[in-house]
Enzyme design. Structure first.
Site, mmCIF file in Angstrom:
data_model
loop_
_atom_site.group_PDB
_atom_site.id
_atom_site.type_symbol
_atom_site.label_atom_id
_atom_site.label_comp_id
_atom_site.label_asym_id
_atom_site.label_seq_id
_atom_site.Cartn_x
_atom_site.Cartn_y
_atom_site.Cartn_z
ATOM 1 N N LYS A 194 0.839 -1.216 0.000
ATOM 2 C CA LYS A 194 0.000 0.000 0.000
ATOM 3 C C LYS A 194 0.868 1.257 0.000
ATOM 4 C CE LYS A 194 -3.864 2.411 0.436
ATOM 5 N NZ LYS A 194 -3.536 3.677 1.064
ATOM 6 N N GLU A 201 0.715 6.766 -6.700
ATOM 7 C CA GLU A 201 -0.375 7.742 -6.789
ATOM 8 C C GLU A 201 0.181 9.166 -6.816
ATOM 9 O OE1 GLU A 201 -3.666 9.254 -3.624
ATOM 10 O OE2 GLU A 201 -3.583 7.081 -3.944
#
Length: 349
Positions: A194, A201
């Site tokens: 993550k 991102e």
């Protein structure tokens, strides 16, 4: 369609994601016990069918053994919460950290809880405020037995195959990745994946924003530029005469382009509401994952210039480069216009 394996889950932390995780679970037939320092958040979910708790002791008492407890808290709050919670738990209980904790903290916490025979599972959770309906992508770390015990919970929270086309060349038919959740490895592996996801991102967001900004300034040839020795001239003003509607570009990029994405969807919506992005101050936070991603890249010797640049740009957006800019300005000013002129030696008398 309700799950064929309903379970009970305790949720601590009822912000937007925590509350929506509870709603998604209850929709699928799971039972939820909820606790938050904000009593109104607890009461709100009680009205939707959850069992509310007034304290940590009350929360733990209302959970069936072996307990399954999900923490949806800011990374800085997880450690003090664990300190209070673990003394109330029993052997074989499971604690899931669904926030954005640093994966190295997970490794230490898992060892500490293992000494008390309590399982610790780290679960990177991606989906934001839209996850209630779309589902959440889950990246999970921890011992296999504990993760398998929670499979029904993860399956409900994840988006499932949905309308996403199968990967054409994918031969693997078993596993859960195609359903939107994955046991990535031992303790810390979920938050490690993550962490990298969030670093990626940063880079994607930065590239999209920069690209649209270049389009927005495509009419620079119509604007007069100061002509002096300190300003680079625009070589071909006639090549920059476009008044392009950036909001419409974002909209068309959503439809069939190779960069169409949820991020473009979000920006297109913001531009539709405010074409000049009035009300957005231009300050972009970084909650830690980008920094940790760059740290990991350095430790591994993996080049990551895009993610690193995107992280630095977030620093710049918050004015953290102001002194750097002032220092550059000072050097340029002294070098370009204010340096002392050399003088000839004074001849002897």
């Amino acid at each position: 369609m309700a799950t064929d394996r309903p379970m009970q889950l305790g949720m601590i932390g009822l912000g937007r994601m925590g509350a929506n995780l509870v709603r998604r679970l209850m929709r699928d037939g799971h039972r939820c016990v909820v606790y938050d320092v904000d009593e109104s958040a607890v009461r709100g979910l009680e009205g939707e069918g959850a069992t509310g708790a007034t304290s940590l002791q009350d929360f733990v008492a209302k959970l069936d053994r072996p307990r399954a407890i999900w923490l949806m808290l800011p990374a800085a709050v997880v450690e003090p919460m664990l300190g209070k919670l673990t003394d109330l738990l029993d052997e074989d209980d499971v604690v899931i950290d669904g926030g954005n904790s640093y994966y190295r903290d997970d490794i230490a916490r898992a060892k500490r809880l293992a000494a008390k025979r309590i399982h610790y599972v780290d679960c990177g959770t991606s989906g934001g405020v839209w996850g209630l309906d779309r589902g959440y992508c889950l990246m999970i770390g921890g011992q296999a037995a504990a993760v398998e015990r929670l499979d029904s919970i993860f399956r409900t929270i994840a988006p499932g195959a949905g309308g996403v086309e199968p990967t054409p060349s994918r031969a693997k038919s078993d596993g859960t990745a195609a359903e939107g959740y994955l046991h990535c490895g031992s303790s810390g592996a979920g938050h490690f994946v993550k962490m990298i996801h969030n670093g990626v991102e940063y880079g994607m967001m930065g590239a999209i924003a920069e690209g649209l900004s270049i389009i927005r300034h495509a009419n620079v040839g119509k604007q007069g530029r100061e002509i002096d020795a300190e300003t680079a001239p625009l070589r071909d003003p006639e090549a920059y005469q476009y008044d392009i509607d950036v909001a419409e570009v974002a909209e068309v990029w959503r439809r069939g382009s190779v960069i169409s994405s949820w991020l473009v969807d979000l920006l297109a919506d913001a531009l539709a509401r405010s074409p000049q992005l009035d009300g957005f101050e231009g300050r972009v936070s970084d909650s830690g994952e980008g920094r940790w991603t760059v740290d990991a890249a350095i430790d591994e010797g993996v080049p990551a210039p895009v993610i690193t640049a995107a992280l630095i740009e977030r620093f710049e957006s918050r004015g953290l480069g102001q002194f750097t800019d002032a220092a550059l300005s000072a050097m340029r000013s002294e070098f370009g216009g204010h340096a002392e002129k050399p003088t000839r030696p004074t001849p002897p008398a």
